[in-house]
Design an enzyme around this catalytic site. Structure first.
Site, mmCIF file in Angstrom:
data_model
loop_
_atom_site.group_PDB
_atom_site.id
_atom_site.type_symbol
_atom_site.label_atom_id
_atom_site.label_comp_id
_atom_site.label_asym_id
_atom_site.label_seq_id
_atom_site.Cartn_x
_atom_site.Cartn_y
_atom_site.Cartn_z
ATOM 1 N N GLU A 97 16.041 -2.257 1.251
ATOM 2 C CA GLU A 97 14.989 -1.382 1.766
ATOM 3 C C GLU A 97 15.152 -1.074 3.251
ATOM 4 O OE1 GLU A 97 12.885 0.029 -0.260
ATOM 5 O OE2 GLU A 97 13.738 -1.109 -1.950
ATOM 6 N N GLU A 99 6.454 -2.407 4.097
ATOM 7 C CA GLU A 99 5.648 -1.600 3.176
ATOM 8 C C GLU A 99 6.436 -1.304 1.904
ATOM 9 O OE1 GLU A 99 5.346 2.622 2.032
ATOM 10 O OE2 GLU A 99 4.987 2.614 4.200
#
Length: 497
Positions: free
Chosen positions: A210, A137
């Site tokens: 991330e 995401e």
């Protein structure tokens, strides 16, 4: 933005307490159920949550503006129109399409609302707690084929006229919604998000940034783990309430995807490999596995044409949809009791909850309505019988009042106390809960209390006050509560008989 089921319950922009089946001590009296059933709504209960998301009055459809299915023959030829209807409660013309080439489903809502909303959702059930849905995401919004900049999401936050811009990771889905009142800006946001999810510029460095990577300040120190999601989830796991909520969910769902943490367990995140990371995107981020949503006063044909620019590049991949099906967890007749001691040395206190898995089959509308009202009667106010007995017991500092949770495919019920100084009192707390439920299963509730609960529910539905959040986002999240599980996306949008 990782949304645990507990955060989803409290999130005030579109998640509604949904309703579920009756089980064991949750059975109300025949008199009470008759009263609840007499309403005979197809309730829009998934739209409004306990935090206060509410409903606005129905508006008359402006038929000359909204029309029916698009007449652009070249555009419509690329889609099958599966269903169309008018949701009179909200003055909405709703069309459900299926993209012929890929099988992607598209829900198009036309209303006289200039705050236009788009969202694309993928069913993304994880098989472990490495947090791959959550990390993806974040990662897909770090540049794409058409927008090869480092952080297009940040640039959009700074430069667009958006009224909403975010992404959410649920335990079984990942959503990418945007909203804007300016048509040109809106379609620009749609372009950026579609390119991001379908053609992200993913590299091993993206996973390291991330997700997780090793870090060391100097050679005298030991290696440590760092990463955006890793650091975020360390914060989440530092909360005793969050840890307890996860323990309860894992106990309730030992055999399906809800038994793992889609947000990521800090202990498991560093085991995520590049191959599994990129493989997850290839497996689930395909148009065949998507649900696409449009809402607002813009032209339906323009929506479909823009969408086809992206979907048309793909071929159907039936396995993507089949592999993402969320399997049912078999329930049991007795509750799970979860006891957790909060770190604190000699002063450590305990959190205790009783937890039920409510259903292992689809609930009908009457069951959903009845359970929602029953939850409100038991726990909805400080003087509700179950809430009051726990609060006045003096056995803990505060009530765990999560109650009914219908965010996922299967409903759960959680109640208990936290801040318990004497852990030996947990058995007494369990007895209070079961005794209260048993009592009201036998004697029911006062008619005035039932009527007040029903009136309050109807008022919230009709008012439809979403605060600063776009109404279209509430429509999307509401429809997904059924649509995601291959059921009718129109049903949650209605509440009139």
């Amino acid at each position: 933005c990782f949304l645990s089921t507990k955060r989803l319950r409290r999130w005030s922009n579109g998640m509604r307490r949904q309703m579920s089946a009756r089980v064991g001590a949750f059975q109300a009296t025949t008199t009470w159920l008759t009263a609840a059933r007499s309403i005979r709504w197809a309730p829009l209960t998934r739209l409004v949550n306990r935090a206060g998301l509410q409903c606005y009055p129905a508006r008359k459809i402006v038929t000359t503006m909204l029309g029916t299915a698009p007449k652009d023959s070249a555009t419509i030829a690329k889609y099958d129109l599966l269903k169309e209807d008018t949701i009179s409660e909200y003055g909405a013309k709703v069309l459900l399409f299926k993209h012929k080439k890929t099988g992607a489903e598209v829900l198009s809502v036309s209303v006289p609302d200039e705050n236009k909303v788009f969202g694309i959702t993928f069913r993304t059930p994880p098989s472990d707690s490495t947090g791959v849905p959550h990390i993806l995401e974040h990662s897909v919004l770090c540049g794409s084929r058409k927008y090869p900049v480092k952080e297009p999401f940040v640039e959009l936050l700074k430069g667009s006229m958006n009224t909403f811009l975010n992404a959410f990771t649920y335990p079984d889905r990942t959503c990418y919604p945007v909203a804007s009142q300016n048509l040109k800006d809106f379609y620009n946001l749609v372009n950026v998000y579609l390119d991001a999810v379908l053609h992200p510029a993913l590299t091993p460095w993206t996973l390291k940034q991330e997700g997780w990577h090793y870090e060391i300040e100097n050679t005298s120190q030991t290696l440590t783990y760092k990463g955006v999601v890793f650091n975020e989830m360390k914060g989440v796991y530092s909360s005793p309430d969050a840890v307890h909520s996860r323990a309860a969910q894992q106990a309730l769902f030992p055999d399906n995807t809800y038994g793992v943490d889609s947000g990521g367990d800090p202990a498991a995140i560093p085991t995520l490999s590049w191959e599994n990371f990129i493989g997850f995107h290839k497996k689930y981020y395909h148009p065949t596995n998507s649900r696409v949503f449009f809402y607002g006063d813009d032209d339906v044909a323009a929506r479909l044409a823009l969408l086809d620019e992206y979907l048309g590049e793909f071929e159907a991949l039936p396995a993507a949809r089949q592999d993402s099906v969320v399997h049912w967890q078999k329930k049991k007749s007795t509750p799970w009791n979860i006891e957790q001691k909060v770190a604190g040395g000699a002063d450590a206190k305990t959190i205790f909850t009783l937890n039920w898995l409510i259903n292992d089959h689809k609930l009908d509308e009457e069951e959903e309505l009845a359970l929602g009202v029953l939850d409100d009667l038991l726990m909805g106010t400080p003087v509700a019988p179950l809430y009051k007995r726990l609060r006045e017991s003096g056995l803990g500092e505060s009530v765990v009042s999560d109650g009914l949770d219908t965010v996922l495919q299967q409903a759960t019920y959680t109640v208990g106390l936290k801040g318990i100084a004497d852990a030996s009192k947990c058995a007494e707390i369990e007895a209070i809960i079961l005794d209260t439920l048993s009592k009201h299963a036998q004697v029911g509730f006062e008619e005035s209390a039932v009527e007040a609960s029903l009136n309050s529910l109807e008022f919230r539905l009709r008012e439809f006050n979403t605060g600063s959040f776009p109404r279209g986002l509430s429509f999307m999240l509401s429809s997904l509560s059924s649509w995601l599980y291959d059921r009718d996306p129109f049903q949650p949008l209605r509440f009139e008989a």
